[in-house]
Structures are given as C-alpha cells and as structure tokens.
Design an enzyme around this catalytic site. Sequence first.
Site, mmCIF file in Angstrom:
data_model
loop_
_atom_site.group_PDB
_atom_site.id
_atom_site.type_symbol
_atom_site.label_atom_id
_atom_site.label_comp_id
_atom_site.label_asym_id
_atom_site.label_seq_id
_atom_site.Cartn_x
_atom_site.Cartn_y
_atom_site.Cartn_z
ATOM 1 N N SER A 61 -25.054 8.996 8.461
ATOM 2 C CA SER A 61 -25.791 7.916 9.136
ATOM 3 C C SER A 61 -26.701 8.377 10.263
ATOM 4 O O SER A 61 -27.534 7.595 10.722
ATOM 5 C CB SER A 61 -24.810 6.901 9.698
ATOM 6 O OG SER A 61 -24.556 5.922 8.749
ATOM 7 N N LYS A 64 -30.259 7.871 9.753
ATOM 8 C CA LYS A 64 -30.867 6.535 9.883
ATOM 9 C C LYS A 64 -31.835 6.473 11.064
ATOM 10 O O LYS A 64 -32.781 5.688 11.071
ATOM 11 C CB LYS A 64 -29.772 5.476 10.026
ATOM 12 C CG LYS A 64 -28.936 5.309 8.759
ATOM 13 C CD LYS A 64 -27.729 4.415 8.976
ATOM 14 C CE LYS A 64 -26.920 4.273 7.692
ATOM 15 N NZ LYS A 64 -25.635 3.579 7.897
ATOM 16 N N TYR A 188 -32.054 7.314 -0.276
ATOM 17 C CA TYR A 188 -31.036 7.025 0.744
ATOM 18 C C TYR A 188 -29.842 7.985 0.593
ATOM 19 O O TYR A 188 -29.380 8.562 1.580
ATOM 20 C CB TYR A 188 -30.588 5.560 0.625
ATOM 21 C CG TYR A 188 -29.440 5.228 1.544
ATOM 22 C CD1 TYR A 188 -29.651 5.057 2.911
ATOM 23 C CD2 TYR A 188 -28.136 5.121 1.063
ATOM 24 C CE1 TYR A 188 -28.594 4.787 3.769
ATOM 25 C CE2 TYR A 188 -27.083 4.849 1.905
ATOM 26 C CZ TYR A 188 -27.315 4.682 3.254
ATOM 27 O OH TYR A 188 -26.258 4.426 4.105
ATOM 28 N N TYR A 240 -21.464 2.207 15.279
ATOM 29 C CA TYR A 240 -20.833 1.176 14.431
ATOM 30 C C TYR A 240 -20.387 -0.003 15.288
ATOM 31 O O TYR A 240 -21.030 -0.321 16.290
ATOM 32 C CB TYR A 240 -19.662 1.782 13.630
ATOM 33 C CG TYR A 240 -20.056 2.984 12.791
ATOM 34 C CD1 TYR A 240 -20.979 2.858 11.759
ATOM 35 C CD2 TYR A 240 -19.528 4.243 13.034
ATOM 36 C CE1 TYR A 240 -21.339 3.948 10.990
ATOM 37 C CE2 TYR A 240 -19.883 5.335 12.261
ATOM 38 C CZ TYR A 240 -20.791 5.180 11.242
ATOM 39 O OH TYR A 240 -21.147 6.260 10.485
ATOM 40 N N VAL A 258 -20.379 9.247 9.053
ATOM 41 C CA VAL A 258 -19.012 9.294 8.514
ATOM 42 C C VAL A 258 -18.509 10.698 8.170
ATOM 43 O O VAL A 258 -17.329 10.858 7.870
ATOM 44 C CB VAL A 258 -18.824 8.399 7.262
ATOM 45 C CG1 VAL A 258 -18.784 6.940 7.637
ATOM 46 C CG2 VAL A 258 -19.854 8.684 6.199
HETATM 47 N N1 GLU Z 1 -23.780 7.763 3.041
HETATM 48 C C1 GLU Z 1 -22.921 6.897 3.780
HETATM 49 C C2 GLU Z 1 -22.872 5.537 3.139
HETATM 50 O O1 GLU Z 1 -23.880 5.045 2.780
HETATM 51 C C3 GLU Z 1 -23.390 6.820 5.194
HETATM 52 C C4 GLU Z 1 -22.466 6.020 6.040
HETATM 53 C C5 GLU Z 1 -22.372 6.475 7.469
HETATM 54 O O2 GLU Z 1 -22.474 7.656 7.807
HETATM 55 O O3 GLU Z 1 -22.153 5.558 8.279
HETATM 56 O O4 GLU Z 1 -21.841 4.937 2.958
#
Ligand code: GLU
Length: 305
Positions: A61, A64, A188, A240, A258
Amino acid sequence: MKELLDRLIEKNKVLVKQGKIANYIPLLGNANPKDLGICVIDSLGNLYSSGIYDKKFTIQSISKVIALMLAIMDHGEEEVFLKVGMESIDEPFNSLYKLDLPHGHKPANPMINAGAIVTTSLIRGNGDEKLNRLLEILRKITNNENINYSKEVYQSEKTTGDRNRAIAFLLKSKGLIDGEIEEVLDIYFKQCSIEVDCQDIAKIGIFLANKGRVLDTGEKLVDNRTISTLMAIMTTCGMYDFSGEYAIKVGIPSKSGVSGGILASVPNKYGIGVYGPALDKHGNSVAGYGILKDLSQELELSIFV
Ligand code: GLU
C-alpha cells in the site's frame, strides 16, 4: 542517531510476538515475523540504519502514495478528487460495503484499496505504460535503477485478488474507472508487488520531506501543493483505521503496507523506512509502530508539537 536506532530496535523487537504475518496474499506468508529494521535519512543525505534493514519486501500500500502523486500530476487535484474522497474511515482497507451504500458515491480516500484502484486507473498510459511510469519515478526518487516488481508476488496477488476484483467491478458500475477491469487490476497488483528495502522507503520519505526534490540529484519532480496534499492524506488516512490514534501518538505523515513496511516523512528533516512484517489487527507493523512512536517522542518529530 545510529545508537538511538540500535536501542529502539532492541527495545521494540519483543513486540513482534504480538503481531501476525499477512497471508491472505499467500506469498507474503513466507516473511520472517521476527524481522525488524529501520533506515533514517536526514536532509543532508546522512543515512543511519539498524536491524534487518536491507531485506527486500514488497511495497504494497505504500505504492498508493506514488500512484496518487502521478494521478494528480496527470490530471490535477480537482479532477482526481471528483472520483475519490479525502476522508478517513474507520473500516478495513479492503472494505467495499460503504461504496455500495446509496450515498457512498466514491471511495472514501486514495489510501484504501477502492480509492487506490481509482488513482491507478487515472495514471496516464496504456497497460504497462502506467506501471513503467510508476517504476521510472520510483527509480528516480530512490536513485535505485534496480527497482522492479516481483513476478511471484504479482501472480500470488492476481490469483487471490477476488476482493479487489469485486471492488473494481463496483467502481466500474459507478463510472469511477474506465477501461478493462483486468487491465487496471493488473497494474494495481504489479504496483503493490514492487520490491524495495528500508533505504528505498526512506528515500521516498526524504523526497516528500524535501517537497518533491530528489535527494541524490536535486531534481524537483513535483510541485509543493501536490506534496502538501500527499502529506495531508498520509496523516489522515495513511495508517488504515488507526490513522487518528497514530496521528496523536506519532504525528508523522506515514503510510504502511501489509508486507510490514512503513514510510514516514518528517517535513524538512527526515525520511524514514521501517520493515517489520508482524502486523497488528489494523494491518500496521506492530513493532514498526513501536519504533516510530519512540523515535517521534525522543526527537520531538510530531508535526503537531
Ligand atoms: N496488495 C494489497 C491488497 O490489495 C495491498 C494492501 C495493503 O498493503 O494495504 O490487498
């Protein structure tokens, strides 16, 4: 600084026992839950590391933030935030039910999966061009030509990513993403599978801290306004559904992933990369959070102080 980092690694490494590795993406399950490392870079370029700081992990994430940056560079802030909100939420990163409520017109913010799938779709370019632009800018920021994605983790995400697929279908039905769903998801999943280490993450942190200027080359890649937006979104939504408490206890614009990475950026001062794959119930590195909390207190790094 080096002694401080060694001390904080030593103090916080007991916390790893309280966390769990994310294994909903099967390949992430191979990480060692005991690993814990940190790298700090100051604005003069001094670099301090401690613990298991040179192990590679996937960015997840944290990507992002870069996807949002490119989407804003390509379309401007106003257009991007027509399709994704700016509000923090108290539900998991991969939740989709609010998106389907009558008033839930767009994803709450670009740091949850639904919002990130929108920003990834907004990066200009066809298919892998989007990914190549992401990789290119990451290579510039980190001054690391070897940055690439892990084909194994990408495959692992792709074969188990039905929840993200469901989110993408919902987004398409609401007119929030264009094009082929599998094509957007492919980018993604690949962007989440980009491999980095603590130093690469710290370089992203110092790039943001220096308002979009690359540490090693001095090149200014992004305008101040966009950096302020990224820092604000990281502060309010980057950890989060723990972002509020984190702002109070740590107070440093941050983004976690994650696989156990945390990107932290102290304006004008430090870029920080942390790795600790044992996660708490919110999906944040449990010991990574511990270290950042201590570091923030000892060096008075909170932006709210
Ligand atoms: N590739 C993970 C997902 O889409 C990223 C989630 C994350 O790191 O919060 O579930």
